[in-house]
Scaffold this motif. Structure first.
Motif, PDB file in Angstrom:
ATOM      1  N   MET A   1      11.342  -2.746 -57.463  1.00  9.22           N
ATOM      2  CA  MET A   1      10.808  -1.977 -56.366  1.00  9.22           C
ATOM      3  C   MET A   1      10.613  -2.903 -55.175  1.00  9.22           C
ATOM      4  N   GLY A   2      11.002  -2.464 -53.995  1.00  5.79           N
ATOM      5  CA  GLY A   2      10.936  -3.284 -52.788  1.00  5.79           C
ATOM      6  C   GLY A   2       9.531  -3.411 -52.242  1.00  5.79           C
ATOM      7  N   ARG A   3       9.416  -4.282 -51.289  1.00  2.00           N
ATOM      8  CA  ARG A   3       8.126  -4.499 -50.623  1.00  2.00           C
ATOM      9  C   ARG A   3       7.817  -3.304 -49.729  1.00  2.00           C
TER      10      ARG A   3
ATOM     11  N   SER B   1       6.093  -1.676 -46.314  1.00  2.00           N
ATOM     12  CA  SER B   1       5.895  -2.109 -44.936  1.00  2.00           C
ATOM     13  C   SER B   1       4.418  -2.402 -44.698  1.00  2.00           C
ATOM     14  N   GLN B   2       4.147  -3.108 -43.600  1.00  2.00           N
ATOM     15  CA  GLN B   2       2.758  -3.416 -43.263  1.00  2.00           C
ATOM     16  C   GLN B   2       1.969  -2.127 -43.033  1.00  2.00           C
ATOM     17  N   ALA B   3       2.602  -1.151 -42.383  1.00  2.00           N
ATOM     18  CA  ALA B   3       1.928   0.130 -42.132  1.00  2.00           C
ATOM     19  C   ALA B   3       1.604   0.833 -43.450  1.00  2.00           C
ATOM     20  N   GLN B   4       2.553   0.803 -44.396  1.00  2.00           N
ATOM     21  CA  GLN B   4       2.321   1.434 -45.699  1.00  2.00           C
ATOM     22  C   GLN B   4       1.234   0.687 -46.462  1.00  2.00           C
ATOM     23  N   ALA B   5       1.236  -0.635 -46.369  1.00  2.00           N
ATOM     24  CA  ALA B   5       0.200  -1.432 -47.044  1.00  2.00           C
ATOM     25  C   ALA B   5      -1.184  -1.094 -46.484  1.00  2.00           C
ATOM     26  N   GLU B   6      -1.283  -0.932 -45.170  1.00  2.00           N
ATOM     27  CA  GLU B   6      -2.566  -0.559 -44.550  1.00  2.00           C
ATOM     28  C   GLU B   6      -2.997   0.834 -44.974  1.00  2.00           C
ATOM     29  N   GLU B   7      -2.032   1.744 -45.044  1.00  2.00           N
ATOM     30  CA  GLU B   7      -2.335   3.099 -45.495  1.00  2.00           C
ATOM     31  C   GLU B   7      -2.806   3.087 -46.953  1.00  2.00           C
ATOM     32  N   ASN B   8      -2.135   2.300 -47.795  1.00  4.38           N
ATOM     33  CA  ASN B   8      -2.529   2.186 -49.201  1.00  4.38           C
ATOM     34  C   ASN B   8      -3.942   1.620 -49.329  1.00  4.38           C
ATOM     35  N   ARG B   9      -4.236   0.581 -48.544  1.00  6.52           N
ATOM     36  CA  ARG B   9      -5.561  -0.037 -48.589  1.00  6.52           C
ATOM     37  C   ARG B   9      -6.630   0.983 -48.180  1.00  6.52           C
ATOM     38  N   SER B  10      -6.356   1.706 -47.120  1.00  2.00           N
ATOM     39  CA  SER B  10      -7.292   2.722 -46.651  1.00  2.00           C
ATOM     40  C   SER B  10      -7.520   3.785 -47.728  1.00  2.00           C
ATOM     41  N   ARG B  11      -6.457   4.187 -48.398  1.00  7.58           N
ATOM     42  CA  ARG B  11      -6.564   5.189 -49.466  1.00  7.58           C
ATOM     43  C   ARG B  11      -7.421   4.660 -50.613  1.00  7.58           C
ATOM     44  N   VAL B  12      -7.230   3.388 -50.963  1.00 11.68           N
ATOM     45  CA  VAL B  12      -8.019   2.790 -52.045  1.00 11.68           C
ATOM     46  C   VAL B  12      -9.499   2.733 -51.652  1.00 11.68           C
ATOM     47  N   VAL B  13      -9.787   2.307 -50.436  1.00 10.02           N
ATOM     48  CA  VAL B  13     -11.188   2.218 -49.978  1.00 10.02           C
ATOM     49  C   VAL B  13     -11.830   3.606 -49.970  1.00 10.02           C
ATOM     50  N   ASP B  14     -11.126   4.599 -49.453  1.00  7.50           N
ATOM     51  CA  ASP B  14     -11.673   5.956 -49.414  1.00  7.50           C
ATOM     52  C   ASP B  14     -11.876   6.493 -50.829  1.00  7.50           C
TER      53      ASP B  14
END
Length: 186
Positions: free
Chosen positions: A1-3, A5-18
């Protein structure tokens, strides 16, 4: 699985925090990283790409919960044209409701996180954020007639006790009695 994007990583982090913010309020901070990541729709391994430790996530999720609480207070003031008394009354109505009692995941972090935060070390980021959030909430509740800390303690105590006695007639009586005590002077 590929890396991702920075935007997707930020979205993922936000989802985890929420997700963590909601799960911690609902189930406590003992929720496992695996269960948390599953609820967020991400892999367990993705957690360690985003956070140094679970404690770091607890700190951030606690801050997130209090930021949302402050946002609700600001929205309430806007909805009530800046009238603090009307905003406080609406907050008391909502806070001491059966819906709030039954939905801690979407509720106040003061009541939902108190026991877990009390177990945190004195220097933890979560404890500092919690303490600031409690202070801000008490300041928001203060008015000419009543001290904000006393009002917050009444709200907090009533909510915690009503959750602990849920399913009995006492649970709703606690909510209505506290509501009357907080609103009888207007």
């Amino acid at each position: 699985m590929g890396r991702v994007s920075q935007a997707q990583a930020e979205e993922n982090r936000s989802r985890v925090v929420d997700t963590a913010s909601r799960l911690f309020r609902e189930q406590g901070t003992q929720v496992s990283v695996a269960d948390l990541m599953k609820a967020a729709g991400l892999t367990h391994g993705a957690f360690y790409k985003q956070f140094a430790s679970k404690e770091a996530l607890v700190d951030e999720a606690t801050a997130h919960a209090f930021t949302r609480l402050a946002g609700h207070h600001a929205a309430g003031l806007e909805e009530h044209d800046g009238q603090r008394d009307a905003t406080q009354r609406a907050l008391i109505d909502t806070y001491l409701s059966v819906d709030h009692r039954d939905n801690p995941a979407d509720g106040c972090p003061v009541a939902a996180l108190a026991t877990d935060i009390a177990r945190e070390g004195g220097g933890s980021g979560a404890r500092r954020v919690y303490t600031e959030g409690v202070s801000d909430f008490a300041d928001f509740l203060a008015n000419d007639d009543q001290d904000g800390i006393a009002r917050l303690c009444t709200l907090f105590g009533a909510l915690v006790l009503s959750r602990a006695t849920k399913g009995s007639p006492l649970s709703e009586k606690i909510l209505t009695t506290a509501h009357a005590a907080l609103t009888e002077n207007g």
